[in-house]
Design a protein around this motif. Structure first.
Motif, mmCIF file in Angstrom:
data_model
loop_
_atom_site.group_PDB
_atom_site.id
_atom_site.type_symbol
_atom_site.label_atom_id
_atom_site.label_comp_id
_atom_site.label_asym_id
_atom_site.label_seq_id
_atom_site.Cartn_x
_atom_site.Cartn_y
_atom_site.Cartn_z
ATOM 1 N N GLU A 1 -53.685 -9.335 -8.242
ATOM 2 C CA GLU A 1 -52.635 -8.371 -8.573
ATOM 3 C C GLU A 1 -51.706 -8.862 -9.678
ATOM 4 N N TYR A 2 -51.930 -10.072 -10.156
ATOM 5 C CA TYR A 2 -51.061 -10.588 -11.213
ATOM 6 C C TYR A 2 -51.562 -10.072 -12.555
ATOM 7 N N PRO A 3 -50.674 -9.539 -13.396
ATOM 8 C CA PRO A 3 -51.118 -8.948 -14.667
ATOM 9 C C PRO A 3 -51.788 -9.976 -15.578
ATOM 10 N N SER A 4 -52.805 -9.529 -16.281
ATOM 11 C CA SER A 4 -53.466 -10.396 -17.265
ATOM 12 C C SER A 4 -52.903 -10.170 -18.659
ATOM 13 N N ARG A 5 -51.915 -9.282 -18.757
ATOM 14 C CA ARG A 5 -51.200 -9.076 -20.020
ATOM 15 C C ARG A 5 -49.707 -9.050 -19.730
ATOM 16 N N LEU A 6 -48.971 -9.861 -20.473
ATOM 17 C CA LEU A 6 -47.534 -9.990 -20.275
ATOM 18 C C LEU A 6 -46.808 -9.811 -21.602
ATOM 19 N N THR A 7 -45.606 -9.283 -21.541
ATOM 20 C CA THR A 7 -44.836 -9.075 -22.758
ATOM 21 C C THR A 7 -43.869 -10.217 -23.048
ATOM 22 N N ASP A 8 -43.867 -11.232 -22.215
ATOM 23 C CA ASP A 8 -43.029 -12.406 -22.458
ATOM 24 C C ASP A 8 -43.753 -13.313 -23.457
ATOM 25 N N PRO A 9 -43.227 -13.462 -24.679
ATOM 26 C CA PRO A 9 -43.935 -14.259 -25.694
ATOM 27 C C PRO A 9 -44.021 -15.744 -25.358
ATOM 28 N N GLU A 10 -43.340 -16.168 -24.320
ATOM 29 C CA GLU A 10 -43.447 -17.553 -23.880
ATOM 30 C C GLU A 10 -44.617 -17.760 -22.927
#
Length: 400
Positions: A207-216
């Motif tokens: 359930e953890y996203p494989s795309r994130l918007t946090d650039p870190e």
């Protein structure tokens, strides 16, 4: 491009309307069976997906190729293969599009990637999927592989191996100026939200996203390391850190093309454009493969350079020049750091590689690698790129 391939593309385009009609016919039927859980529903669901892809000209060829054996890594590519059946890349770089980006992950403290107790406490058993650490061979056996120095080229085109080897052996079509005041390398991210696993514990959170918007936390952070290392080595480099796949995934490559063109117009000195991604390799049973090698005592994500020979709609007329650069870089990376590379992937793709003879796509690990492993690979790639582009060659740069 071969006549057979051109003919196939014409058929795809002519069949787009038919495919769209098939979509509307199959969709209700597939939905009925899928709701019942019948295997036939799954098969029809795949037919719907193919029909929808064929109805979109930019995705037609990629859809067909995803159904072919080309995207299935051969068992001979794996240095350690304990599994039965072949792996396939569900997120392997194609021109397919997604309409809805994945949600951002909740704010969390920084975890030790190897903290098994933290992972077990955070991820319930029912959400755990298996991860298999795998090292891909740099020089697998098979007729589709072309040996080039310490590495190899996986030839998934109609061109003969002899022709592609000759092209790869040509001199690089450009040169860079070391210690220049003007940028020589541009690092860009068509799919900047692609991210990595939080842990290295043998399982992942479904359930953890494989795309994130946090650039870190995504490939933008990996590109930042690559850019920093190149500048430290005397190759003036810049990074375009903006997202091209968020808030909409559709049109990612068109947006990154606009970004690249703007940088090339502003800085004509740029010779190399590296589009940094991460792969997503997953079996049909949900097991994720983690391409990893231990280099200098540290776990490091394996990299895969992708060279496009055109996708049948948008050509890459001078792809042989890109290939010559890609082959040299792949060879140097594997020579310096044995186990770093997967075979260079030469296929019918576009990826904006018509913009310069030094434009390449690089997969930095997969979604089952950790960010730290991908960053380590970025440091080694920077050293290999320096050695490839340096007029003197010389010894490998010393990394801290």
């Amino acid at each position: 491009m071969s006549q057979r391939r051109k003919k196939a593309i014409r058929h795809f385009r002519r069949g787009a309307d038919t495919a769209l009609i098939a979509l509307f016919i199959l969709l209700p039927i597939g939905g009925i069976f899928a709701l019942g859980g019948d295997k036939l529903g799954s098969a029809l669901g795949r037919s719907v997906a193919v029909s929808a892809s064929l109805a979109m000209p930019e995705a037609a060829l990629a859809a067909c190729e995803r159904l072919s054996s080309e995207l299935y890594p051969a068992e001979s590519e794996l240095a350690s293969s304990e599994h039965s059946g072949e792996a396939f890349a569900r997120e392997s770089e194609g021109e397919q599009e997604e309409s809805v980006p994945e949600p951002e992950a909740p704010a969390e403290p920084a975890y030790d990637p190897e903290d098994v107790a933290a992972a077990e406490a955070l991820i319930p058993e029912e959400r755990r999927g298996a991860i298999e650490t795998t090292q891909y061979l740099a020089n697998p056996e098979g007729e589709i592989f072309i040996r080039y120095g310490a590495g190899s080229i996986r030839n998934s085109t109609d061109y003969s191996n002899a022709e592609m080897l000759a092209a790869a052996s040509e001199p690089i079509a450009f040169s860079v100026e070391l210690s220049s005041a003007e940028p020589q390398v541009l690092i860009v991210h068509t799919h900047g939200t692609e991210s990595y696993d939080r842990f290295d514990v043998g399982f992942y959170d479904s359930e953890y996203p494989s795309r994130l918007t946090d650039p870190e936390k995504n490939v933008v952070a990996v590109g930042a390391v690559l850019c920093e290392e190149l500048n430290a080595l005397g190759i003036n480099s810049v990074q375009a850190a903006e997202f091209h796949d968020y808030p909409s995934y559709n049109g990612s490559y068109a947006r990154s093309e606009a970004t690249i063109r703007s940088y090339l117009e502003r800085f004509p000195s740029i010779k190399v454009v590296l589009d940094i991604h991460r792969d997503g390799i997953e079996r049909e049973d949900g097991t994720r493969l983690k391409p990893t090698s231990v280099i200098e005592g540290e776990k490091t994500a394996q990299i895969m350079i992708v060279c496009g020979a055109g996708d049948g709609i948008d050509d890459v007329p001078n792809f042989r020049q890109n290939l010559a650069f890609a082959a040299r870089l792949n060879d140097k990376a594997e020579s310096l750091y044995g186990g770093l590379t997967r075979p260079l992937y030469l296929a019918y793709r576009h990826y904006n590689q018509d913009l310069t003879p030094g434009t390449l796509l690089v997969e930095m690990g997969s979604h089952s690698n950790t960010l730290e492993e991908a960053k380590r690979a970025a440091k080694l790639l920077a050293a290999a790129l320096y050695e490839t582009l340096s007029a003197e060659g010389g010894e490998a740069a010393v990394l801290n």
